[in-house]
Design an enzyme around this catalytic site. Structure first.
Site, mmCIF file in Angstrom:
data_model
loop_
_atom_site.group_PDB
_atom_site.id
_atom_site.type_symbol
_atom_site.label_atom_id
_atom_site.label_comp_id
_atom_site.label_asym_id
_atom_site.label_seq_id
_atom_site.Cartn_x
_atom_site.Cartn_y
_atom_site.Cartn_z
ATOM 1 N N THR A 285 10.998 -6.182 16.717
ATOM 2 C CA THR A 285 12.431 -6.176 17.012
ATOM 3 C C THR A 285 13.057 -7.565 17.009
ATOM 4 O O THR A 285 14.272 -7.683 17.086
ATOM 5 C CB THR A 285 12.680 -5.541 18.388
ATOM 6 O OG1 THR A 285 12.006 -6.317 19.390
ATOM 7 C CG2 THR A 285 12.182 -4.095 18.429
ATOM 8 N N ARG B 63 4.784 -8.046 20.753
ATOM 9 C CA ARG B 63 4.749 -9.264 21.557
ATOM 10 C C ARG B 63 3.563 -10.105 21.094
ATOM 11 O O ARG B 63 2.641 -9.606 20.445
ATOM 12 C CB ARG B 63 4.629 -8.932 23.037
ATOM 13 C CG ARG B 63 3.352 -8.251 23.411
ATOM 14 C CD ARG B 63 3.348 -7.668 24.814
ATOM 15 N NE ARG B 63 2.060 -7.166 25.185
ATOM 16 C CZ ARG B 63 1.416 -6.154 24.629
ATOM 17 N NH1 ARG B 63 1.924 -5.520 23.608
ATOM 18 N NH2 ARG B 63 0.238 -5.775 25.068
ATOM 19 N N LYS C 193 -1.867 -13.423 19.970
ATOM 20 C CA LYS C 193 -2.783 -14.541 19.731
ATOM 21 C C LYS C 193 -2.133 -15.529 18.767
ATOM 22 O O LYS C 193 -1.408 -15.143 17.864
ATOM 23 C CB LYS C 193 -4.073 -14.004 19.101
ATOM 24 C CG LYS C 193 -5.118 -15.041 18.821
ATOM 25 C CD LYS C 193 -6.374 -14.392 18.245
ATOM 26 C CE LYS C 193 -7.429 -15.458 18.005
ATOM 27 N NZ LYS C 193 -8.652 -14.875 17.480
ATOM 28 N N ASN D 97 0.824 -1.196 0.000
ATOM 29 C CA ASN D 97 0.000 0.000 0.000
ATOM 30 C C ASN D 97 0.870 1.263 0.000
ATOM 31 O O ASN D 97 2.093 1.183 0.010
ATOM 32 C CB ASN D 97 -0.969 -0.020 1.186
ATOM 33 C CG ASN D 97 -2.348 0.473 0.789
ATOM 34 O OD1 ASN D 97 -2.485 1.383 -0.021
ATOM 35 N ND2 ASN D 97 -3.374 -0.139 1.339
ATOM 36 N N HIS E 27 23.102 1.928 12.931
ATOM 37 C CA HIS E 27 24.395 2.573 13.174
ATOM 38 C C HIS E 27 25.049 1.916 14.378
ATOM 39 O O HIS E 27 24.373 1.352 15.248
ATOM 40 C CB HIS E 27 24.212 4.074 13.444
ATOM 41 C CG HIS E 27 23.825 4.834 12.232
ATOM 42 N ND1 HIS E 27 24.738 5.309 11.323
ATOM 43 C CD2 HIS E 27 22.611 5.206 11.760
ATOM 44 C CE1 HIS E 27 24.110 5.934 10.355
ATOM 45 N NE2 HIS E 27 22.811 5.890 10.594
#
Length: 190
Positions: free
Chosen positions: A166, A181, A184, A88, A118
């Site tokens: 992450t 996190r 489900k 999109n 960096h």
């Protein structure tokens, strides 16, 4: 020299600020930005966008890929698309470290893919650390999500809108939040 640069990046080697390879990367990035400015300047059909992106990448992109404008790439040489991918508007791909998008992936508005970091040490902050982002088949990334370097998102998983991913995401789950996190697990019965 581009081949050497891509090999260096895809091997995950530290990219030294001020090096000859950095100079090559900057030249490629400038040319990519010029081409994207032309592509994004006027309305393009999905096919025209796909063809424009394929030209920048200098590789085939499946005809079933649909890309809405504007579309942004930092480097424009290290992205691979599967079949039936939908991207999109206003997606940003910092692709130096490599982005691999599986079949049937859906990518929402303003998603950011960041494949470089960096160095944390101030005296080495000009150095860059690449790592690929991989979306396996049937992944859905919600609007305004950010996917960070080195992350693999497992088959069938969903990234909730606004999430910052992450770490790796297993197959067939929904993750959300900052940092993302598990919210489900998806089952075949849903």
């Amino acid at each position: 020299m581009l081949k050497d640069l891509l090999n260096h990046l895809n091997e995950g080697k530290t990219f030294l600020g001020g090096s000859e390879l950095e100079s090559v990367m900057q030249e490629v990035a400038i040319e990519t930005q010029k081409q994207l400015a032309q592509i994004n300047h006027t309305y393009k059909t999905d096919l025209e966008m796909k063809e424009g992106v394929a030209h920048i990448l200098d590789k085939e992109v499946p005809d079933s890929v649909r890309i809405r404008q504007p579309f942004y790439m930092d480097f424009g040489k290290n992205i691979e698309f599967g079949e039936n991918v939908f991207i999109n508007a206003s997606v940003h791909m910092q692709d130096q470290g490599g982005i691999r998008i599986g079949n049937n992936a859906l990518i929402g508005h303003q998603v950011v893919f960041a494949t470089l970091d960096h160095d944390l040490m101030p005296n080495k902050r000009g150095n860059l650390h690449p790592a690929p982002i991989v979306l396996e088949d049937d992944v859905w990334i919600g609007s305004n999500a950010m996917i960070l370097k080195g992350v693999t998102i497992g088959e069938g998983s969903v990234i909730a809108a606004g999430s910052v991913v992450t770490k790796d995401v297993p197959a067939n789950v929904i993750v959300g939040g900052n940092p993302a996190r598990l919210l489900k697990r998806l089952s075949d019965r849903e």
